[in-house]
Every structure is written in structure tokens, then in C-alpha cells.
Scaffold this motif. Structure first.
Motif, PDB file in Angstrom:
ATOM      1  N   TYR A 183       0.854  -1.189   0.000  1.00  0.00           N
ATOM      2  CA  TYR A 183       0.000   0.000   0.000  1.00  0.00           C
ATOM      3  C   TYR A 183       0.891   1.240   0.000  1.00  0.00           C
ATOM      4  O   TYR A 183       1.579   1.529   0.976  1.00  0.00           O
ATOM      5  N   ASP A 184       0.880   1.975  -1.078  1.00  0.00           N
ATOM      6  CA  ASP A 184       1.757   3.140  -1.234  1.00  0.00           C
ATOM      7  C   ASP A 184       1.033   4.394  -0.756  1.00  0.00           C
ATOM      8  O   ASP A 184       0.425   5.123  -1.544  1.00  0.00           O
ATOM      9  N   SER A 185       1.086   4.635   0.550  1.00  0.00           N
ATOM     10  CA  SER A 185       0.344   5.748   1.144  1.00  0.00           C
ATOM     11  C   SER A 185       0.843   7.104   0.673  1.00  0.00           C
ATOM     12  O   SER A 185       0.137   8.112   0.809  1.00  0.00           O
ATOM     13  N   GLU A 186       2.049   7.150   0.127  1.00  0.00           N
ATOM     14  CA  GLU A 186       2.622   8.420  -0.331  1.00  0.00           C
ATOM     15  C   GLU A 186       2.346   8.690  -1.806  1.00  0.00           C
ATOM     16  O   GLU A 186       2.697   9.761  -2.316  1.00  0.00           O
ATOM     17  N   ALA A 187       1.738   7.752  -2.490  1.00  0.00           N
ATOM     18  CA  ALA A 187       1.460   7.948  -3.919  1.00  0.00           C
ATOM     19  C   ALA A 187       0.459   9.069  -4.113  1.00  0.00           C
ATOM     20  O   ALA A 187      -0.536   9.184  -3.388  1.00  0.00           O
ATOM     21  N   ASP A 188       0.704   9.915  -5.102  1.00  0.00           N
ATOM     22  CA  ASP A 188      -0.170  11.049  -5.378  1.00  0.00           C
ATOM     23  C   ASP A 188      -1.148  10.724  -6.498  1.00  0.00           C
ATOM     24  O   ASP A 188      -0.842   9.965  -7.417  1.00  0.00           O
ATOM     25  N   GLY A 189      -2.320  11.345  -6.414  1.00  0.00           N
ATOM     26  CA  GLY A 189      -3.267  11.294  -7.519  1.00  0.00           C
ATOM     27  C   GLY A 189      -3.983   9.979  -7.690  1.00  0.00           C
ATOM     28  O   GLY A 189      -3.965   9.103  -6.827  1.00  0.00           O
TER      29      GLY A 189
ATOM     30  N   LEU B  60      -7.475   5.657  -6.322  1.00  0.00           N
ATOM     31  CA  LEU B  60      -6.241   6.269  -5.850  1.00  0.00           C
ATOM     32  C   LEU B  60      -5.044   5.426  -6.268  1.00  0.00           C
ATOM     33  O   LEU B  60      -5.074   4.200  -6.187  1.00  0.00           O
ATOM     34  N   ALA B  61      -3.988   6.103  -6.684  1.00  0.00           N
ATOM     35  CA  ALA B  61      -2.786   5.399  -7.133  1.00  0.00           C
ATOM     36  C   ALA B  61      -2.172   4.559  -6.019  1.00  0.00           C
ATOM     37  O   ALA B  61      -1.491   3.568  -6.288  1.00  0.00           O
ATOM     38  N   SER B  62      -2.429   4.919  -4.778  1.00  0.00           N
ATOM     39  CA  SER B  62      -1.869   4.187  -3.642  1.00  0.00           C
ATOM     40  C   SER B  62      -2.360   2.748  -3.560  1.00  0.00           C
ATOM     41  O   SER B  62      -1.728   1.901  -2.934  1.00  0.00           O
ATOM     42  N   PHE B  63      -3.486   2.451  -4.221  1.00  0.00           N
ATOM     43  CA  PHE B  63      -4.064   1.105  -4.161  1.00  0.00           C
ATOM     44  C   PHE B  63      -3.619   0.204  -5.299  1.00  0.00           C
ATOM     45  O   PHE B  63      -4.037  -0.957  -5.367  1.00  0.00           O
ATOM     46  N   ARG B  64      -2.787   0.692  -6.197  1.00  0.00           N
ATOM     47  CA  ARG B  64      -2.433  -0.077  -7.385  1.00  0.00           C
ATOM     48  C   ARG B  64      -1.905  -1.474  -7.020  1.00  0.00           C
ATOM     49  O   ARG B  64      -2.363  -2.488  -7.539  1.00  0.00           O
ATOM     50  N   GLY B  65      -0.921  -1.539  -6.131  1.00  0.00           N
ATOM     51  CA  GLY B  65      -0.317  -2.821  -5.777  1.00  0.00           C
ATOM     52  C   GLY B  65      -1.291  -3.763  -5.102  1.00  0.00           C
ATOM     53  O   GLY B  65      -1.299  -4.970  -5.380  1.00  0.00           O
ATOM     54  N   LEU B  66      -2.125  -3.239  -4.209  1.00  0.00           N
ATOM     55  CA  LEU B  66      -3.103  -4.073  -3.521  1.00  0.00           C
ATOM     56  C   LEU B  66      -4.156  -4.593  -4.485  1.00  0.00           C
ATOM     57  O   LEU B  66      -4.575  -5.758  -4.403  1.00  0.00           O
ATOM     58  N   TYR B  67      -4.586  -3.751  -5.405  1.00  0.00           N
ATOM     59  CA  TYR B  67      -5.608  -4.163  -6.382  1.00  0.00           C
ATOM     60  C   TYR B  67      -5.067  -5.252  -7.298  1.00  0.00           C
ATOM     61  O   TYR B  67      -5.810  -6.159  -7.689  1.00  0.00           O
ATOM     62  N   ASP B  68      -3.781  -5.178  -7.612  1.00  0.00           N
ATOM     63  CA  ASP B  68      -3.166  -6.213  -8.447  1.00  0.00           C
ATOM     64  C   ASP B  68      -3.205  -7.573  -7.755  1.00  0.00           C
ATOM     65  O   ASP B  68      -3.335  -8.614  -8.405  1.00  0.00           O
ATOM     66  N   ILE B  69      -3.105  -7.566  -6.419  1.00  0.00           N
ATOM     67  CA  ILE B  69      -3.143  -8.812  -5.651  1.00  0.00           C
ATOM     68  C   ILE B  69      -4.572  -9.302  -5.472  1.00  0.00           C
ATOM     69  O   ILE B  69      -4.867 -10.492  -5.640  1.00  0.00           O
TER      70      ILE B  69
ATOM     71  N   LEU C  94      -8.151   7.779  13.720  1.00  0.00           N
ATOM     72  CA  LEU C  94      -7.665   6.782  12.772  1.00  0.00           C
ATOM     73  C   LEU C  94      -7.807   7.315  11.355  1.00  0.00           C
ATOM     74  O   LEU C  94      -8.496   8.315  11.119  1.00  0.00           O
ATOM     75  N   THR C  95      -7.162   6.649  10.423  1.00  0.00           N
ATOM     76  CA  THR C  95      -7.251   7.018   9.010  1.00  0.00           C
ATOM     77  C   THR C  95      -7.841   5.855   8.223  1.00  0.00           C
ATOM     78  O   THR C  95      -7.415   4.712   8.385  1.00  0.00           O
ATOM     79  N   TYR C  96      -8.841   6.171   7.416  1.00  0.00           N
ATOM     80  CA  TYR C  96      -9.457   5.145   6.570  1.00  0.00           C
ATOM     81  C   TYR C  96      -9.516   5.657   5.138  1.00  0.00           C
ATOM     82  O   TYR C  96     -10.040   6.739   4.876  1.00  0.00           O
ATOM     83  N   SER C  97      -8.978   4.877   4.238  1.00  0.00           N
ATOM     84  CA  SER C  97      -9.001   5.210   2.817  1.00  0.00           C
ATOM     85  C   SER C  97      -9.916   4.251   2.086  1.00  0.00           C
ATOM     86  O   SER C  97      -9.780   3.028   2.232  1.00  0.00           O
ATOM     87  N   THR C  98     -10.843   4.793   1.311  1.00  0.00           N
ATOM     88  CA  THR C  98     -11.552   3.972   0.339  1.00  0.00           C
ATOM     89  C   THR C  98     -10.709   3.958  -0.926  1.00  0.00           C
ATOM     90  O   THR C  98      -9.634   4.564  -0.971  1.00  0.00           O
TER      91      THR C  98
END
Length: 228
Positions: free
Chosen positions: A5-11, A25-34, A128-132
Motif C-alpha cells: 500500500y503506497d500511502s505516499e502515492a499522489d493522484g 487512488l494510485a496508492s491502491f495499485r499494488g493491492l488491487y493487483d493482488i 484513525l485514518t481510513y481510505s476507500t
């Protein structure tokens, strides 16, 4: 998975990348691939010398409450399971209930047990922090409820309720949640707020009874709010 999970990814993902949901969000790219059933990511860490929570996990939505009880994010059999959204919810609905196991190894939502009986720890875990897939937000905890799931209908408290027929009914439920809370956080909540509920089984040694449940309620911070 914290590294995936790339929390620092922008855009967001570029429009031409059709293999991903539009606007993700670009931060989810790796997780979505899995695992394309990923729906969010929770970061819940105690603001204390000892991070007794250590909750940094992706959240999945499969449309049922059984798939990820014994399957991890990778799809492998696992006693820890994975964090998953209640089958009654969807990726856009609120309140959102996220279930996680009280894992014996301290993973998943086991750290929520540390909140019971400790004002110090409750204060250190008030945010806490929650990202959709599409938005990242901070949330303020407004209640921690310990309930007895084995109680009769008349004596039990439904900590996992999400449907309300009116604003008055919603407000009455929130007041009941706060009345049952182990701590008073002084956070106002309205029906228009985005509410997140983290749920796990309570350890018998912590709850002093069998069949107990811990529910941590939080609402998304307003744009004009600040925390210290």
C-alpha cells in the motif's frame, strides 16, 4: 501489505489504465493487483510510546460475511482471516462496518481489546485514518462499546445496526451508542456524517464474559476540525 500500500502515492490511476476502477487512488495499485476485492485501507495506531493497536491492513468487500473469516488478503487459508466490510454495506454506503478477528497472535483487530478499561489508551487511540479506493480521510473515535452477543433480545444492544427510517431514529441510536460507550469522547455526530464501525470479538479475559463484542465507532473529520 504495508509496503504494498503506497500511502505516499499522489493522484489517481490514469484514465487509460482500464484494468483499474476509474478514479481509484494510485496508492491502491499494488493491492488491487493482488486482490481486486480490496475496498479500503485502515491505519489505526496508538499515539503512545507503545503502539498497542498496530492496525495497518487493507479492507476487502466480497458481498458476504464468511469468505474472509478463514482466508487472508492473498486468498490463502489463514486463521487470522482478513478485514472485511459487512455484507449489508457497499463500497459507497455509510455507516460502514468493518469486521476483523481478535487473532491470537495479536494481528487484525486484536489490539482493540487494549482499549477496554484504560482511559489512557482510549485517549491515545482517538483518531484513525481510513481510505476507500477513491478517498483518504481521518476519523474521530466517538464511542467504544462492549456488548454481550449472547444476551436475549430484550437485554442485548445492537452495535452493528446500519439502517434507520428517520433522522430521529438515527439520533436516538447514536445517543444509545454513546450511553453504552466505555468512554466519553465529546464528539458530535449527525446523520449526514460518514461513520465507520470497527468490530471484533472480545477476549473473555478482557470482557469478563464469553461471547462479547467490541465495537469502535468513528466519524469522518470535518474540513474545519483539528486534533491535537
Amino acid at each position: 501489505l504495508m509496503d504494498v500500500y503506497d500511502s505516499e502515492a499522489d493522484g489517481t490511476i490514469a484514465d487509460h489504465e482500464n484494468s483499474y476502477p476509474q478514479g481509484m487512488l494510485a496508492s491502491f495499485r499494488g493491492l488491487y493487483d493482488i486482490n481486486p476485492q480490496v475496498s479500503g485501507y485502515i491505519q489505526y495506531n496508538a499515539e503512545a510510546t507503545d503502539d498497542f493497536l498496530q492496525i495497518n491492513y487493507p479492507v476487502v468487500f466480497s458481498g458476504d460475511n464468511t469468505t474472509y473469516l478463514h482466508k487472508n488478503f492473498y486468498g490463502d487459508t489463514s486463521a487470522d482471516g482478513a478485514l472485511f466490510i459487512d455484507e449489508r454495506c457497499n463500497r459507497e454506503s455509510a455507516p460502514t462496518i468493518v469486521y476483523g478477528k481478535n487473532a491470537a497472535n495479536g494481528k487484525m483487530f486484536a489490539g482493540l481489546n487494549s482499549l477496554v478499561g484504560s482511559v489512557y489508551r482510549a485517549r491515545a487511540a482517538a483518531k484513525l485514518t481510513y481510505s476507500t479506493l477513491y478517498e483518504k480521510n481521518d476519523y474521530l473515535v466517538f464511542a467504544v462499546v462492549l456488548s454481550d452477543t449472547s444476551a436475549t433480545a430484550d437485554d442485548s444492544f445492537n452495535s452493528c445496526r446500519i439502517d434507520f427510517s428517520s433522522e430521529d431514529e438515527f439520533n436516538a441510536h447514536i445517543e444509545a451508542v454513546k450511553a453504552h460507550s466505555l468512554f466519553d469522547y465529546g464528539v458530535n455526530v449527525a446523520m449526514s456524517d460518514d461513520i465507520l464501525i470497527l468490530v471484533t470479538d472480545a477476549s473473555a479475559s478482557v470482557a469478563k464474559m464469553n461471547g462479547a463484542r467490541i465495537a469502535v465507532y468513528a466519524r469522518r473529520m470535518h474540513s474545519n476540525e483539528q486534533t491535537h
